[in-house]
Every structure is written in structure tokens, then in C-alpha cells.
Design a protein around this motif. Sequence first.
Motif, PDB file in Angstrom:
ATOM      1  N   ALA A   1       0.833  -1.203   0.000  1.00  0.00           N
ATOM      2  CA  ALA A   1       0.000   0.000   0.000  1.00  0.00           C
ATOM      3  C   ALA A   1       0.869   1.254   0.000  1.00  0.00           C
ATOM      4  CB  ALA A   1      -0.925  -0.003   1.218  1.00  0.00           C
ATOM      5  N   GLU A   2       1.901   1.277   0.840  1.00  0.00           N
ATOM      6  CA  GLU A   2       2.789   2.434   0.899  1.00  0.00           C
ATOM      7  C   GLU A   2       3.512   2.645  -0.438  1.00  0.00           C
ATOM      8  OE1 GLU A   2       5.380   1.798   4.187  1.00  0.00           O
ATOM      9  OE2 GLU A   2       3.884   2.394   5.685  1.00  0.00           O
ATOM     10  N   PHE A   3       3.900   1.537  -1.084  1.00  0.00           N
ATOM     11  CA  PHE A   3       4.581   1.638  -2.372  1.00  0.00           C
ATOM     12  C   PHE A   3       3.692   2.307  -3.409  1.00  0.00           C
ATOM     13  CE2 PHE A   3       5.549  -0.264  -6.547  1.00  0.00           C
ATOM     14  CZ  PHE A   3       6.869   0.131  -6.689  1.00  0.00           C
ATOM     15  N   ARG A   4       2.449   1.884  -3.490  1.00  0.00           N
ATOM     16  CA  ARG A   4       1.530   2.437  -4.485  1.00  0.00           C
ATOM     17  C   ARG A   4       1.243   3.913  -4.219  1.00  0.00           C
ATOM     18  NH1 ARG A   4       1.253  -2.727  -4.657  1.00  0.00           N
ATOM     19  NH2 ARG A   4       0.306  -3.895  -6.393  1.00  0.00           N
ATOM     20  N   ILE A   5       1.062   4.258  -2.947  1.00  0.00           N
ATOM     21  CA  ILE A   5       0.799   5.662  -2.613  1.00  0.00           C
ATOM     22  C   ILE A   5       2.004   6.532  -2.961  1.00  0.00           C
ATOM     23  CG2 ILE A   5       0.387   7.244  -0.697  1.00  0.00           C
ATOM     24  CD1 ILE A   5      -1.259   5.013   0.624  1.00  0.00           C
ATOM     25  N   ALA A   6       3.213   5.997  -2.716  1.00  0.00           N
ATOM     26  CA  ALA A   6       4.428   6.789  -2.916  1.00  0.00           C
ATOM     27  C   ALA A   6       4.706   7.096  -4.381  1.00  0.00           C
ATOM     28  CB  ALA A   6       5.627   6.057  -2.297  1.00  0.00           C
ATOM     29  N   ILE A   7       4.291   6.210  -5.299  1.00  0.00           N
ATOM     30  CA  ILE A   7       4.656   6.422  -6.705  1.00  0.00           C
ATOM     31  C   ILE A   7       3.570   7.129  -7.503  1.00  0.00           C
ATOM     32  CG2 ILE A   7       6.144   4.381  -6.685  1.00  0.00           C
ATOM     33  CD1 ILE A   7       3.994   2.891  -8.282  1.00  0.00           C
ATOM     34  N   VAL A   8       2.407   7.338  -6.916  1.00  0.00           N
ATOM     35  CA  VAL A   8       1.304   7.951  -7.663  1.00  0.00           C
ATOM     36  C   VAL A   8       1.648   9.376  -8.100  1.00  0.00           C
ATOM     37  CG1 VAL A   8      -0.989   8.928  -7.340  1.00  0.00           C
ATOM     38  CG2 VAL A   8      -0.599   6.531  -6.828  1.00  0.00           C
ATOM     39  N   VAL A   9       2.116  10.192  -7.160  1.00  0.00           N
ATOM     40  CA  VAL A   9       2.387  11.599  -7.492  1.00  0.00           C
ATOM     41  C   VAL A   9       3.547  11.742  -8.478  1.00  0.00           C
ATOM     42  CG1 VAL A   9       2.988  13.857  -6.559  1.00  0.00           C
ATOM     43  CG2 VAL A   9       1.427  12.365  -5.298  1.00  0.00           C
ATOM     44  N   PRO A  10       4.714  11.092  -8.242  1.00  0.00           N
ATOM     45  CA  PRO A  10       5.791  11.247  -9.234  1.00  0.00           C
ATOM     46  C   PRO A  10       5.447  10.676 -10.604  1.00  0.00           C
ATOM     47  CG  PRO A  10       6.386   9.600  -7.581  1.00  0.00           C
ATOM     48  CD  PRO A  10       5.175  10.309  -7.078  1.00  0.00           C
ATOM     49  N   LEU A  11       4.662   9.608 -10.659  1.00  0.00           N
ATOM     50  CA  LEU A  11       4.240   9.088 -11.959  1.00  0.00           C
ATOM     51  C   LEU A  11       3.412  10.115 -12.715  1.00  0.00           C
ATOM     52  CD1 LEU A  11       3.219   5.331 -11.482  1.00  0.00           C
ATOM     53  CD2 LEU A  11       4.958   6.253 -13.031  1.00  0.00           C
ATOM     54  N   THR A  12       2.494  10.767 -12.009  1.00  0.00           N
ATOM     55  CA  THR A  12       1.654  11.789 -12.643  1.00  0.00           C
ATOM     56  C   THR A  12       2.506  12.961 -13.130  1.00  0.00           C
ATOM     57  OG1 THR A  12      -0.170  11.159 -11.166  1.00  0.00           O
ATOM     58  CG2 THR A  12      -0.365  13.251 -12.324  1.00  0.00           C
TER      59      THR A  12
ATOM     60  N   THR B   1      -4.119   8.578 -19.342  1.00  0.00           N
ATOM     61  CA  THR B   1      -3.881   7.164 -19.039  1.00  0.00           C
ATOM     62  C   THR B   1      -3.173   6.997 -17.700  1.00  0.00           C
ATOM     63  OG1 THR B   1      -3.679   6.710 -21.408  1.00  0.00           O
ATOM     64  CG2 THR B   1      -2.860   5.027 -19.893  1.00  0.00           C
ATOM     65  N   THR B   2      -2.206   7.863 -17.445  1.00  0.00           N
ATOM     66  CA  THR B   2      -1.468   7.789 -16.178  1.00  0.00           C
ATOM     67  C   THR B   2      -2.383   8.080 -14.997  1.00  0.00           C
ATOM     68  OG1 THR B   2       0.555   8.511 -17.301  1.00  0.00           O
ATOM     69  CG2 THR B   2       0.517   8.656 -14.915  1.00  0.00           C
ATOM     70  N   ILE B   3      -3.237   9.078 -15.138  1.00  0.00           N
ATOM     71  CA  ILE B   3      -4.156   9.423 -14.044  1.00  0.00           C
ATOM     72  C   ILE B   3      -5.098   8.264 -13.760  1.00  0.00           C
ATOM     73  CG2 ILE B   3      -6.080  10.921 -13.408  1.00  0.00           C
ATOM     74  CD1 ILE B   3      -4.625  13.211 -14.814  1.00  0.00           C
TER      75      ILE B   3
END
Length: 340
Positions: free
Chosen positions: A188-199, A216-218
Motif C-alpha cells: 500500500a505504501e509503495f503504491r501511494i508513494a509512486i502515484v504523485v511522481p508518476l503523474t 492514461t497515467t491518471i
Amino acid sequence: MAFFASLLPGVRDFRTPMTAGLLWAGVLVIILAPRADELLSDTPEAAALAKLFSDWSISAMAPLLLAGAFLIGSIATAITHAVCAKVGKGLHGLVVHLDGILERRLLPYYLSWWSLALKDATDPISHTARALISDSIKNILTRAGAPASVARYYTLESVTSSIGHSAAHLSITAPPLYQDYDRFRSEAEFRIAIVVPLTCLSAVAPVQGKPLLVTTTIVGCGVLLAQAISQIRAANNILANAAYHGHAALVSVQQVADRLKDKGRALKTPGAWAGAMISTMERCGQLKEARAATGLLASRAASPDAYEGLEYLEAVNSAFHQVALIDLEKSKDFALENMR
């Protein structure tokens, strides 16, 4: 196998900031690379530094880049989790508020169903976990001698907000369960951490068709966040089950229960038990929990419990005696003749 199992939590904790840091590094490179000549001042030191970096091989620079990425990721991850926690809590509160409005207006069933489903989807604690935690609180306090009706004064929200503190005890009593909990938590922490930099990376990427890429990224990040919430619920379900079966301690509740054991023989009524619980919370430093319990006690102004609890708080010179009295006076069921 036990050795490798002991390494897994550390590897998971390392993966999240490193991945987030590399993604943020990619964002910074795309933004700053066209302005590289402007970043360094026109000095001999800057020229020597630029020459040094140009002479280094990739293998020589890799450790420095990874260390920088890890540092950036650690800072960014802490900020991202703090912001997401606040936003998630606010979003869940908004959904609960809207659900209350829809329920009062008696809208069609399908609208109410969607509202309820959205409320459950944004709650990190499932209904099953809440029921298990509630039973665990009741079991701990009744073993200390408190009546079952008094367990309600230790509010459920106070425990669910700090349920993660039980993980340390779980790692000792049931290591396999802790491994499952840690896996869900770290995913869960991994997914939350990469959401903002991916966007951000999709927004600054110098590619054709950027609107499609960003959209698509959003959407993908939305899926990642939904998975993160699901995994947080799974992790909390493990802790709730462990607490119910005695594998994980609810430390704050147990602390209050241990102190109540010494007072049990002198407490004759549920109201006195409620007052003793509030006083014990205060002495344990659990001031938010004591304030919530005081509000619940005052809400029972039509019952003798409120006045018996108030008498106990006055007898032990509790700071919450005045708080409870003010709350009682605000109640429409307050009756001065019930005070002795």
C-alpha cells in the motif's frame, strides 16, 4: 528460510523510497536538463565539477545517483503519505456527510447503495475489523472487572486510529501473520508513494500525444490508489483478527484495564466505572480518549450513570469533572435535582 524472511521487511522498506526517488529524479532531469548550463555558476570550481562529472563513468556515478534518489524518495514519501492521509480522511468525511444527506432525503435504493459502497471503499477499516476491535475492547475491559456496558466509553475511533501500534507485538507472538501484515502495508505504501511522481513524470515527459499519456497515467494512478486502500484494509483486518484472538495487544486499552483492576472492588455502579475509566485515561495521558468518553457520559444525562460518573470524577479531583459538568449542563436531559 527464517534468515531471508527476516530480511523481507527491510527490503520492502528500501524499495518504496528508492523507486519514488528514481521517479522524482526523472522528473527533475527532464525539467533541469535543458537549463544545465544556467545551473552552474561561471567559476573555476563549477568548471572543475562539471569536468569531474563528465569524466566519471556510469558505474562510478551510480552509487551517488542512487544515494541521492533514496534521499529524495525518503523525503517525498513522507510528505506524500502525510498529505494522502489528510486528503483521504477528508474525502471519507465528505462521503459520510453526503451519505447522511442522501439517507435523510430517502432517495432511490440504487443511489443509496452507491453512496454506501463509496463510503465503505474510502474507509481503511472494514466493518468486520471494527466489530472485531469493538469485541476486543470489551473483552479486555471486562477481564479487568468492568461491566460490559462501560466498554462503550472507550471509543472505537480512538483504537482504530492507532491500530498499527499493535504490529510490534504481533511480530513477536505470530511472525507469519506479521509477514502478511507487513506485505500488505508495504504494498500500500509503495503504491501511494509512486502515484504523485508518476503523474508529474507524465506531465513533463517530452513526448507526442501528452494529453493521452497524462489521462492514461491518471487512470492508472486511480487504480493504484484503489489497490492501496484495499491493501490497507487487508492489513488492518489482520491486526483486528490478531487482537481479537490475543496475538496482538491493544496497548492503550490494556494500559487502562491494568490500572482499573486495582480499583474494581471499590466501584459498585456502571457510572462509577465510567468515571474511573475517564480518570484512568487522564492519568495515562490519553486525553483525547478521556475527552471522547466524557462526551459519551454526558450524552447519558437521562441516566443515573452520568451523575454517578460525575461524582467519581469530583471525588478524585479529576480535571475532567468540570468538562463533564459543562457537557451535562448543555444536555436537554440535564436535571439539577439528580445531582447530589
